[in-house]
Design a protein around this motif. Structure first.
Motif, PDB file in Angstrom:
ATOM      1  N   VAL A  42       0.835  -1.198   0.000  1.00  0.00           N
ATOM      2  CA  VAL A  42       0.000   0.000   0.000  1.00  0.00           C
ATOM      3  C   VAL A  42       0.875   1.256   0.000  1.00  0.00           C
ATOM      4  O   VAL A  42       0.494   2.281  -0.555  1.00  0.00           O
ATOM      5  CB  VAL A  42      -0.958  -0.002   1.213  1.00  0.00           C
ATOM      6  N   ILE A  43       2.057   1.162   0.616  1.00  0.00           N
ATOM      7  CA  ILE A  43       2.991   2.284   0.585  1.00  0.00           C
ATOM      8  C   ILE A  43       3.588   2.434  -0.805  1.00  0.00           C
ATOM      9  O   ILE A  43       3.564   3.508  -1.412  1.00  0.00           O
ATOM     10  CB  ILE A  43       4.110   2.094   1.627  1.00  0.00           C
ATOM     11  N   ALA A  44       4.145   1.341  -1.317  1.00  0.00           N
ATOM     12  CA  ALA A  44       4.842   1.409  -2.603  1.00  0.00           C
ATOM     13  C   ALA A  44       3.867   1.489  -3.773  1.00  0.00           C
ATOM     14  O   ALA A  44       4.138   2.186  -4.752  1.00  0.00           O
ATOM     15  CB  ALA A  44       5.752   0.187  -2.755  1.00  0.00           C
ATOM     16  N   GLY A  45       2.725   0.779  -3.674  1.00  0.00           N
ATOM     17  CA  GLY A  45       1.796   0.697  -4.785  1.00  0.00           C
ATOM     18  C   GLY A  45       1.241   2.039  -5.234  1.00  0.00           C
ATOM     19  O   GLY A  45       1.388   2.406  -6.400  1.00  0.00           O
ATOM     20  N   PRO A  46       0.597   2.798  -4.334  1.00  0.00           N
ATOM     21  CA  PRO A  46       0.058   4.086  -4.764  1.00  0.00           C
ATOM     22  C   PRO A  46       1.132   5.071  -5.205  1.00  0.00           C
ATOM     23  O   PRO A  46       0.948   5.799  -6.180  1.00  0.00           O
ATOM     24  CB  PRO A  46      -0.673   4.590  -3.511  1.00  0.00           C
ATOM     25  N   ALA A  47       2.264   5.110  -4.469  1.00  0.00           N
ATOM     26  CA  ALA A  47       3.325   6.047  -4.841  1.00  0.00           C
ATOM     27  C   ALA A  47       3.867   5.718  -6.229  1.00  0.00           C
ATOM     28  O   ALA A  47       3.989   6.600  -7.090  1.00  0.00           O
ATOM     29  CB  ALA A  47       4.444   6.009  -3.805  1.00  0.00           C
ATOM     30  N   LEU A  67      -1.326  12.477  -5.309  1.00  0.00           N
ATOM     31  CA  LEU A  67      -2.332  11.481  -4.945  1.00  0.00           C
ATOM     32  C   LEU A  67      -1.668  10.206  -4.463  1.00  0.00           C
ATOM     33  O   LEU A  67      -2.109   9.580  -3.491  1.00  0.00           O
ATOM     34  CB  LEU A  67      -3.236  11.193  -6.148  1.00  0.00           C
ATOM     35  N   GLY A  68      -0.593   9.804  -5.141  1.00  0.00           N
ATOM     36  CA  GLY A  68       0.131   8.600  -4.718  1.00  0.00           C
ATOM     37  C   GLY A  68       0.697   8.754  -3.318  1.00  0.00           C
ATOM     38  O   GLY A  68       0.626   7.823  -2.498  1.00  0.00           O
ATOM     39  N   CYS A  81      -0.435   6.494  -0.020  1.00  0.00           N
ATOM     40  CA  CYS A  81       0.496   5.615   0.688  1.00  0.00           C
ATOM     41  C   CYS A  81       0.695   6.058   2.139  1.00  0.00           C
ATOM     42  O   CYS A  81       1.207   5.275   2.947  1.00  0.00           O
ATOM     43  CB  CYS A  81       1.838   5.542  -0.038  1.00  0.00           C
ATOM     44  N   SER A  82       0.287   7.259   2.499  1.00  0.00           N
ATOM     45  CA  SER A  82       0.518   7.751   3.854  1.00  0.00           C
ATOM     46  C   SER A  82      -0.170   6.913   4.935  1.00  0.00           C
ATOM     47  O   SER A  82       0.449   6.593   5.958  1.00  0.00           O
ATOM     48  CB  SER A  82       0.079   9.221   3.964  1.00  0.00           C
ATOM     49  N   PRO A  83      -1.471   6.550   4.775  1.00  0.00           N
ATOM     50  CA  PRO A  83      -2.068   5.678   5.792  1.00  0.00           C
ATOM     51  C   PRO A  83      -1.314   4.364   5.936  1.00  0.00           C
ATOM     52  O   PRO A  83      -1.219   3.801   7.032  1.00  0.00           O
ATOM     53  CB  PRO A  83      -3.495   5.441   5.269  1.00  0.00           C
ATOM     54  N   ALA A  84      -0.760   3.876   4.825  1.00  0.00           N
ATOM     55  CA  ALA A  84      -0.045   2.608   4.857  1.00  0.00           C
ATOM     56  C   ALA A  84       1.268   2.720   5.614  1.00  0.00           C
ATOM     57  O   ALA A  84       1.730   1.740   6.203  1.00  0.00           O
ATOM     58  CB  ALA A  84       0.213   2.113   3.441  1.00  0.00           C
TER      59      ALA A  84
END
Length: 411
Positions: A154-159, A255-256, A260-263
């Motif tokens: 979730v951290i790497a994916g959205p970013a 947006l990315g 990823c911030s909550p993750a």
């Protein structure tokens, strides 16, 4: 205490399952960035963002009884492989739509329905298989380790998804599809022989078994419904494309970072819980964590700066992870294996309600009241739910340990 972690990862099956989870979650998180940004870019409508969440949730709601039965009757590993292949195919449709310039909001809505249908079958099978891979004394740590794997993606994916989107949505969707296919390949190496202990007759009573079990266990009912209503009201993450574009004035990269911030917070908390699992006062800790979730939502709604918004989301993710680990462990430990599919399917409705339906609720309230008021109202609503649930479910509030607390089942 920490010696259990190496023991957990010495389990070959668990390692395959863990890596497969990373690949699948990585694919889905990148996909969320692509769908969210593209649907808002096509429609410029907060309601359209909410509809994407609604269309993913409806199949989970309509198929609840069926998917639970399937997870209890058929090989759960095979179900996960087939559903992830379906998701890969669906993402391939969106990649083709962008490649041929035929993508439209309606095409994305149809794909959202297909994704929701596949996830309806995947979630209960995926949740129910974990207790079959590790001994019960390691289950809490296994839940935290799986949560860590999910949050890494979730951290790497959205970013990364935000960066890849700069190369075009076709590239993003093709990358997501590849990750789903990789997850399927890894699960092929999972040695898991599913055996049905007894084939109960397929009737309404059997299909409703999961819902009846949750209703009869006040601790489980309280924990899953608390999570559902709290995140349903505080689902600010559905509005991140609007916040990034119209309030913080960033592009897909912003947006990315927000996604990823909550993750980041969730990952740090899951690592901590994997090393130091909760031992006492788990009920009070869960209520406190959900209250912090509500406060973090309000802070995010009040923010107009990227860094402060990211910090609020980090706090939001960390508090949510505490709730997720407690709820998931309670559900798995107190459910007989022959019912785990149906109970997990019923639990998935609560999860789906708090996520996909929460996205729809956020989109509607944002369309009515504006983005910032919608987020703040959601956070206040979450705090109200915490107070009400403490009165409605005293057994959950007084729950001391995750396991070996049999009196909670009748309180």
């Amino acid at each position: 205490m920490n010696s259990d972690l190496p023991e957990l990862f010495h389990n070959k099956n668990f390692r395959h399952y863990w890596i497969g989870q990373i690949a699948s979650s990585f694919a889905f998180q990148m996909l969320s960035v692509g769908i969210g940004w593209q649907i808002y870019d096509l429609t410029d409508s907060p309601l359209a963002l909410g509809l994407v969440g609604l269309y993913q949730f409806l199949p989970q709601l309509l198929l609840t009884l069926v998917v639970g039965h399937v997870a209890d009757r058929y090989n759960r590993r095979l179900i996960c492989i087939c559903t992830r292949l379906t998701m890969a195919f669906t993402v391939g449709i969106m990649a083709y739509g962008n490649l041929t310039n035929s993508i439209s909001a309606n095409m994305i809505y149809v794909c959202a329905i297909l994704l929701g249908t596949a996830r309806a079958f995947e979630l209960p099978a995926n949740q129910a298989i974990l207790p079959n891979l590790v001994p019960s004394e390691l289950l809490s740590r296994a839940v935290s380790a799986i949560a860590s794997a999910r949050e890494i993606s979730v951290i790497a994916g959205p970013a990364l998804g935000g960066v890849i989107y700069l190369l075009g949505p076709t590239t993003l969707f093709a990358t997501s599809m590849s990750c789903f296919l990789l997850s399927c390949t890894i699960l092929l190496f999972l040695q898991y022989n599913f055996v049905v202990k007894h084939k109960a007759p397929i009737n309404l009573e059997h299909l409703l078994g999961g819902l009846r079990f949750i209703k009869g266990n006040k601790v489980i009912l309280g924990s899953v419904s608390l999570d559902m209503f709290a995140v349903l009201l505080g689902g600010a993450t559905a509005l991140l494309p609007i916040v990034a574009k119209d309030i913080l004035h960033t592009g897909p990269w912003g947006l990315g970072l927000l996604r990823c911030s909550p993750a980041v917070g969730a990952l740090l908390m899951s690592i901590y819980l994997a090393r130091r699992p909760l031992q006492h006062s788990v009920g009070k800790i869960m209520f406190a964590a959900v209250a912090v979730f509500g406060v973090a939502t309000i802070l995010f709604g009040l923010s107009s700066h990227l860094i402060f918004s990211m910090l609020a989301l980090v706090l939001l993710g960390a508090s949510d992870m505490i709730s997720v680990v407690i709820r998931s462990t309670l559900v798995q430990l107190e459910t007989p294996d022959e019912m785990r599919g149906r109970v997990s399917a019923a639990n998935s409705i609560f999860i789906g309600s708090s996520n996909q339906l929460g996205e729809f609720e956020s989109g509607v309230t944002a369309a009515w009241f504006g983005v910032v008021p919608a987020i703040i109202i959601g956070g206040v609503g979450t705090l109200a739910v915490v107070g009400i649930w403490m009165c409605l479910f005293p057994a959950l509030l007084q729950r001391n340990q995750l396991e070996n607390d049999p009196e909670s089942k009748t309180n």
